[in-house]
Motif scaffolding. Structure first.
Motif, PDB file in Angstrom:
ATOM      1  N   LYS A  73       8.471  50.969  20.317  1.00 46.71           N
ATOM      2  CA  LYS A  73       9.748  50.548  20.879  1.00 46.71           C
ATOM      3  C   LYS A  73      10.141  51.507  21.989  1.00 46.71           C
ATOM      4  CE  LYS A  73      12.143  48.121  17.243  1.00 46.71           C
ATOM      5  NZ  LYS A  73      13.415  47.986  16.610  1.00 46.71           N
ATOM      6  N   ASP A  74      11.367  51.421  22.394  1.00 51.35           N
ATOM      7  CA  ASP A  74      11.930  52.274  23.419  1.00 51.35           C
ATOM      8  C   ASP A  74      11.800  53.752  23.037  1.00 51.35           C
ATOM      9  OD1 ASP A  74      13.443  53.488  25.349  1.00 51.35           O
ATOM     10  OD2 ASP A  74      15.319  52.500  24.824  1.00 51.35           O
ATOM     11  N   ALA A  75      11.101  54.523  23.848  1.00 52.84           N
ATOM     12  CA  ALA A  75      10.902  55.949  23.573  1.00 52.84           C
ATOM     13  C   ALA A  75      12.221  56.707  23.502  1.00 52.84           C
ATOM     14  CB  ALA A  75       9.996  56.559  24.634  1.00 52.84           C
ATOM     15  N   ASN A  76      13.260  56.218  24.177  1.00 56.23           N
ATOM     16  CA  ASN A  76      14.544  56.918  24.165  1.00 56.23           C
ATOM     17  C   ASN A  76      15.180  56.959  22.778  1.00 56.23           C
ATOM     18  OD1 ASN A  76      14.417  57.561  26.874  1.00 56.23           O
ATOM     19  ND2 ASN A  76      15.356  55.634  27.473  1.00 56.23           N
ATOM     20  N   LEU A  77      14.788  56.040  21.894  1.00 51.05           N
ATOM     21  CA  LEU A  77      15.284  56.091  20.511  1.00 51.05           C
ATOM     22  C   LEU A  77      14.901  57.411  19.850  1.00 51.05           C
ATOM     23  CD1 LEU A  77      14.363  52.509  19.261  1.00 51.05           C
ATOM     24  CD2 LEU A  77      16.680  53.434  19.508  1.00 51.05           C
ATOM     25  N   TYR A  78      13.830  58.037  20.329  1.00 54.54           N
ATOM     26  CA  TYR A  78      13.284  59.241  19.726  1.00 54.54           C
ATOM     27  C   TYR A  78      13.644  60.505  20.504  1.00 54.54           C
ATOM     28  CZ  TYR A  78      10.882  55.535  17.375  1.00 54.54           C
ATOM     29  OH  TYR A  78      10.628  54.390  16.668  1.00 54.54           O
ATOM     30  N   SER A  79      14.574  60.388  21.452  1.00 59.42           N
ATOM     31  CA  SER A  79      15.010  61.564  22.202  1.00 59.42           C
ATOM     32  C   SER A  79      15.543  62.618  21.238  1.00 59.42           C
ATOM     33  CB  SER A  79      16.132  61.202  23.177  1.00 59.42           C
ATOM     34  OG  SER A  79      15.643  60.523  24.292  1.00 59.42           O
ATOM     35  N   ILE A  80      15.244  63.859  21.543  1.00 61.84           N
ATOM     36  CA  ILE A  80      15.776  64.948  20.722  1.00 61.84           C
ATOM     37  C   ILE A  80      17.179  65.263  21.221  1.00 61.84           C
ATOM     38  CG2 ILE A  80      15.516  67.364  20.056  1.00 61.84           C
ATOM     39  CD1 ILE A  80      12.464  66.957  20.525  1.00 61.84           C
ATOM     40  N   ALA A  81      18.131  65.134  20.322  1.00 65.78           N
ATOM     41  CA  ALA A  81      19.516  65.502  20.623  1.00 65.78           C
ATOM     42  C   ALA A  81      19.876  66.661  19.710  1.00 65.78           C
ATOM     43  CB  ALA A  81      20.453  64.323  20.390  1.00 65.78           C
ATOM     44  N   TYR A  82      20.566  67.637  20.260  1.00 64.00           N
ATOM     45  CA  TYR A  82      20.887  68.810  19.451  1.00 64.00           C
ATOM     46  C   TYR A  82      22.225  69.424  19.854  1.00 64.00           C
ATOM     47  CZ  TYR A  82      18.985  71.241  23.537  1.00 64.00           C
ATOM     48  OH  TYR A  82      18.737  71.671  24.821  1.00 64.00           O
ATOM     49  N   GLY A  95      19.727  64.287  25.428  1.00 65.74           N
ATOM     50  CA  GLY A  95      18.495  63.666  25.908  1.00 65.74           C
ATOM     51  C   GLY A  95      18.833  62.347  26.581  1.00 65.74           C
ATOM     52  N   ASP A  96      18.056  61.316  26.294  1.00 66.37           N
ATOM     53  CA  ASP A  96      18.313  59.982  26.842  1.00 66.37           C
ATOM     54  C   ASP A  96      18.602  58.990  25.719  1.00 66.37           C
ATOM     55  OD1 ASP A  96      18.284  60.316  29.573  1.00 66.37           O
ATOM     56  OD2 ASP A  96      16.147  59.939  29.784  1.00 66.37           O
ATOM     57  N   ILE A  97      19.404  59.433  24.754  1.00 64.88           N
ATOM     58  CA  ILE A  97      19.696  58.568  23.610  1.00 64.88           C
ATOM     59  C   ILE A  97      20.368  57.270  24.044  1.00 64.88           C
ATOM     60  CG2 ILE A  97      19.830  60.429  21.901  1.00 64.88           C
ATOM     61  CD1 ILE A  97      22.932  60.208  22.141  1.00 64.88           C
ATOM     62  N   PRO A  98      19.993  56.158  23.411  1.00 62.42           N
ATOM     63  CA  PRO A  98      20.662  54.879  23.685  1.00 62.42           C
ATOM     64  C   PRO A  98      21.944  54.766  22.845  1.00 62.42           C
ATOM     65  CG  PRO A  98      18.807  54.529  22.220  1.00 62.42           C
ATOM     66  CD  PRO A  98      18.793  55.984  22.585  1.00 62.42           C
ATOM     67  N   PRO A  99      22.765  53.750  23.111  1.00 66.77           N
ATOM     68  CA  PRO A  99      24.053  53.620  22.415  1.00 66.77           C
ATOM     69  C   PRO A  99      23.952  53.610  20.889  1.00 66.77           C
ATOM     70  CG  PRO A  99      23.984  52.124  24.275  1.00 66.77           C
ATOM     71  CD  PRO A  99      22.613  52.720  24.148  1.00 66.77           C
ATOM     72  N   GLY A 127      23.894  54.753  27.044  1.00 65.63           N
ATOM     73  CA  GLY A 127      23.844  56.027  26.334  1.00 65.63           C
ATOM     74  C   GLY A 127      25.109  56.359  25.584  1.00 65.63           C
ATOM     75  N   LEU A 128      26.032  56.986  26.272  1.00 64.77           N
ATOM     76  CA  LEU A 128      27.253  57.472  25.638  1.00 64.77           C
ATOM     77  C   LEU A 128      28.113  56.325  25.131  1.00 64.77           C
ATOM     78  CD1 LEU A 128      29.066  59.997  25.104  1.00 64.77           C
ATOM     79  CD2 LEU A 128      30.155  59.487  27.300  1.00 64.77           C
ATOM     80  N   THR A 129      28.635  56.499  23.914  1.00 65.32           N
ATOM     81  CA  THR A 129      29.586  55.531  23.380  1.00 65.32           C
ATOM     82  C   THR A 129      30.926  56.224  23.160  1.00 65.32           C
ATOM     83  OG1 THR A 129      28.963  56.002  21.081  1.00 65.32           O
ATOM     84  CG2 THR A 129      27.794  54.187  22.219  1.00 65.32           C
ATOM     85  N   GLN A 130      31.964  55.427  23.120  1.00 64.81           N
ATOM     86  CA  GLN A 130      33.296  55.974  22.886  1.00 64.81           C
ATOM     87  C   GLN A 130      33.367  56.646  21.514  1.00 64.81           C
ATOM     88  OE1 GLN A 130      36.655  53.715  24.250  1.00 64.81           O
ATOM     89  NE2 GLN A 130      37.923  54.421  22.548  1.00 64.81           N
ATOM     90  N   ALA A 131      32.665  56.107  20.526  1.00 62.29           N
ATOM     91  CA  ALA A 131      32.677  56.706  19.185  1.00 62.29           C
ATOM     92  C   ALA A 131      32.168  58.147  19.221  1.00 62.29           C
ATOM     93  CB  ALA A 131      31.830  55.866  18.229  1.00 62.29           C
ATOM     94  N   LEU A 132      31.080  58.394  19.958  1.00 60.34           N
ATOM     95  CA  LEU A 132      30.561  59.760  20.047  1.00 60.34           C
ATOM     96  C   LEU A 132      31.511  60.652  20.829  1.00 60.34           C
ATOM     97  CD1 LEU A 132      28.352  61.786  19.387  1.00 60.34           C
ATOM     98  CD2 LEU A 132      27.182  61.085  21.487  1.00 60.34           C
ATOM     99  N   LEU A 133      32.040  60.140  21.920  1.00 58.76           N
ATOM    100  CA  LEU A 133      32.962  60.930  22.731  1.00 58.76           C
ATOM    101  C   LEU A 133      34.197  61.329  21.920  1.00 58.76           C
ATOM    102  CD1 LEU A 133      33.311  62.113  25.546  1.00 58.76           C
ATOM    103  CD2 LEU A 133      34.440  59.991  26.213  1.00 58.76           C
ATOM    104  N   GLU A 134      34.740  60.401  21.145  1.00 55.39           N
ATOM    105  CA  GLU A 134      35.889  60.706  20.287  1.00 55.39           C
ATOM    106  C   GLU A 134      35.545  61.761  19.248  1.00 55.39           C
ATOM    107  OE1 GLU A 134      36.922  56.894  18.639  1.00 55.39           O
ATOM    108  OE2 GLU A 134      38.184  56.378  20.349  1.00 55.39           O
TER     109      GLU A 134
END
Length: 177
Positions: A73-82, A95-99, A127-134
């Motif tokens: 699938k989309d490689a961005n699903l596996y982006s490392i976020a920290y 990284g390049d995380i999707p919504p 990428g960025l969602t309002q839920a994460l930003l909040e």
């Protein structure tokens, strides 16, 4: 040490990385959620990818840590976020995380707010969602972007950041940040 996900996206850049690291003695780490790493007073808490994502992939049989999985699938699903923390400072590198991953991180977020967030996908709506930003409530957002034909960063992302009074720094405007 090299932190990378074990996904082989099949690009020339990735092949060059594998060639440079392979046999060099560099230790390759494939972190997943709940991995904690430290160097001196700097701490990295991995918040994505999660273990369930890897259960959906098929193994290639390679065991060097650089290409254990064939991408399905989309490689961005596996982006490392920290989350990076140093003394009283903390930041979220996405990284390049999707919504859908952005929302997953917001649901499992167990930390206080961050001072800094790296906006995923150059400020696109992917990428960025309002839920994460909040949830992470950053003071500063950095958008790594150059001249492009996709219109990044999008007005939707810029408006969302403005709504939450987040100071935005863009590499296309101020250069290196």
């Amino acid at each position: 040490k090299l932190l990378t996900n074990p996904i082989d996206p099949g690009t020339q850049v990735y092949e060059a990385l594998k060639n440079a690291v392979g046999g060099s003695g560099v230790s390759v780490i494939n972190p997943t959620i709940d991995t904690k790493l430290g160097v001196g007073l700097i701490c990295l808490d991995i918040v994505s990818p999660n273990h369930e994502l890897f259960s959906k992939l098929s193994r290639s049989g390679v065991s060097d840590g650089l290409s254990d999985y064939v991408i399905k699938k989309d490689a961005n699903l596996y982006s490392i976020a920290y989350r990076l923390s140093f003394k009283n400072f903390s930041a979220l590198f996405t990284g390049d995380i999707p919504p859908e991953i952005s929302d997953d991180i917001s649901e499992s977020w167990q930390y206080k707010s961050v001072e800094y967030i790296k906006i995923p996908h150059h400020g696109s709506t992917n990428g960025l969602t309002q839920a994460l930003l909040e949830k992470v409530s950053p003071k500063v957002a950095v958008i790594s972007v150059g001249k492009n034909s996709w219109g990044h960063p999008t007005s939707e992302i810029l408006d969302m950041l403005a709504k939450f009074s987040v100071k935005v720094l863009r590499t296309d405007i101020v250069g290196d940040i």
